[in-house]
Scaffold this motif. Sequence first.
Motif, PDB file in Angstrom:
ATOM      1  N   THR A 115      38.737  50.021  34.578  1.00 39.96           N
ATOM      2  CA  THR A 115      38.360  49.335  35.811  1.00 39.96           C
ATOM      3  C   THR A 115      38.349  47.835  35.572  1.00 39.96           C
ATOM      4  O   THR A 115      37.830  47.367  34.553  1.00 39.96           O
ATOM      5  N   PRO A 126      44.570  55.731  34.271  1.00 42.82           N
ATOM      6  CA  PRO A 126      44.685  55.045  35.562  1.00 42.82           C
ATOM      7  C   PRO A 126      43.760  53.843  35.649  1.00 42.82           C
ATOM      8  O   PRO A 126      42.711  53.800  35.004  1.00 42.82           O
ATOM      9  N   VAL A 127      44.157  52.875  36.483  1.00 47.71           N
ATOM     10  CA  VAL A 127      43.405  51.637  36.644  1.00 47.71           C
ATOM     11  C   VAL A 127      42.926  51.520  38.086  1.00 47.71           C
ATOM     12  O   VAL A 127      43.667  51.820  39.022  1.00 47.71           O
ATOM     13  N   ARG A 128      41.679  51.081  38.268  1.00 48.33           N
ATOM     14  CA  ARG A 128      41.197  50.734  39.605  1.00 48.33           C
ATOM     15  C   ARG A 128      40.683  49.302  39.572  1.00 48.33           C
ATOM     16  O   ARG A 128      40.209  48.820  38.538  1.00 48.33           O
ATOM     17  N   TRP A 129      40.778  48.641  40.726  1.00 45.69           N
ATOM     18  CA  TRP A 129      40.369  47.250  40.855  1.00 45.69           C
ATOM     19  C   TRP A 129      39.230  47.175  41.868  1.00 45.69           C
ATOM     20  O   TRP A 129      39.325  47.725  42.963  1.00 45.69           O
ATOM     21  N   VAL A 130      38.162  46.474  41.499  1.00 48.68           N
ATOM     22  CA  VAL A 130      36.968  46.395  42.333  1.00 48.68           C
ATOM     23  C   VAL A 130      36.596  44.934  42.534  1.00 48.68           C
ATOM     24  O   VAL A 130      36.474  44.175  41.556  1.00 48.68           O
ATOM     25  N   ARG A 164      50.598  46.809  34.718  1.00 46.03           N
ATOM     26  CA  ARG A 164      50.969  48.217  34.661  1.00 46.03           C
ATOM     27  C   ARG A 164      50.733  48.712  33.232  1.00 46.03           C
ATOM     28  O   ARG A 164      51.672  48.984  32.491  1.00 46.03           O
ATOM     29  N   ARG A 197      46.718  43.393  40.549  1.00 44.58           N
ATOM     30  CA  ARG A 197      47.281  44.665  41.044  1.00 44.58           C
ATOM     31  C   ARG A 197      48.803  44.664  40.984  1.00 44.58           C
ATOM     32  O   ARG A 197      49.430  45.681  40.664  1.00 44.58           O
ATOM     33  N   SER A 210      39.831  56.222  31.844  1.00 43.53           N
ATOM     34  CA  SER A 210      39.927  55.334  33.001  1.00 43.53           C
ATOM     35  C   SER A 210      39.680  53.896  32.593  1.00 43.53           C
ATOM     36  O   SER A 210      39.010  53.625  31.595  1.00 43.53           O
TER      37      SER A 210
END
Length: 242
Positions: free
Chosen positions: A82, A104-108, A99, A95, A80
């Motif tokens: 982030t 997978p990538v998450r944005w916080v 790519r 976002r 992962s």
Amino acid sequence: MFSPEGPRLRELAVQALSSVEHGYDLLAPKFDHTPFRTPDSVLDATVSALRRTGPFDAGLDLCCGTGAGVEVLGQVCRESVTGVDFSAGMLTVARNRVRPPGPPVRWVRADARALPFGPVFDLVVSFGAFGHFLPRELPALFAGVHAVLRPGGRFVFPVVAPPRPGSLTYGMLLGFDAVMRVRNTVRRPPFVMYYRTFRFGDIRRELARAGFLVEFQALPEFGRRRDGSPKVRLVVAARAGA
């Protein structure tokens, strides 16, 4: 300094008169067309160095901006990635733009001084963000990074050798910092961005106080100065453990 797609002088002036968060919200759509973005050569050299010591499982890009560091992590992390930043505008651009291959990538959206994570990362990187933190904020910042790393995890970021006193670059950075100090004296909220407050000695001392084992690695892609010192180093700060 700027490409035709970059911000105009008026836009930069409005940004500089805003808070850091709002200023980067405004700059976000054109940020990648400014010299403020970390050069690809530095990003690529960091990837090469991390590949020699990785792979890693979970990675965090601290103050991710438009996601250049997330793309670095996507090449060396398996599970992962982030990206965390407190500018909603920068995260929106990231976002839509990033790519990366791999996990997978998450944005916080969060403040780097109060990270909303437990010890879940094996690697934390950051690129070009430390000028936004005053020296007195480094202990809490580094302690927070230490807290989100698993035992044995690493906090990695590049640092460029400081310009020599008397050089043109030294004078330009000195002048920029002086202008920012005057601006922050007469206007609120402050826009914190200083080029000469993040020094090697301070880095090592504050990282060690936060519990890291610290080493500097030369990035050979950039060569050495006349005195033999590296032009660009990679700071590798490890959290003790397995």
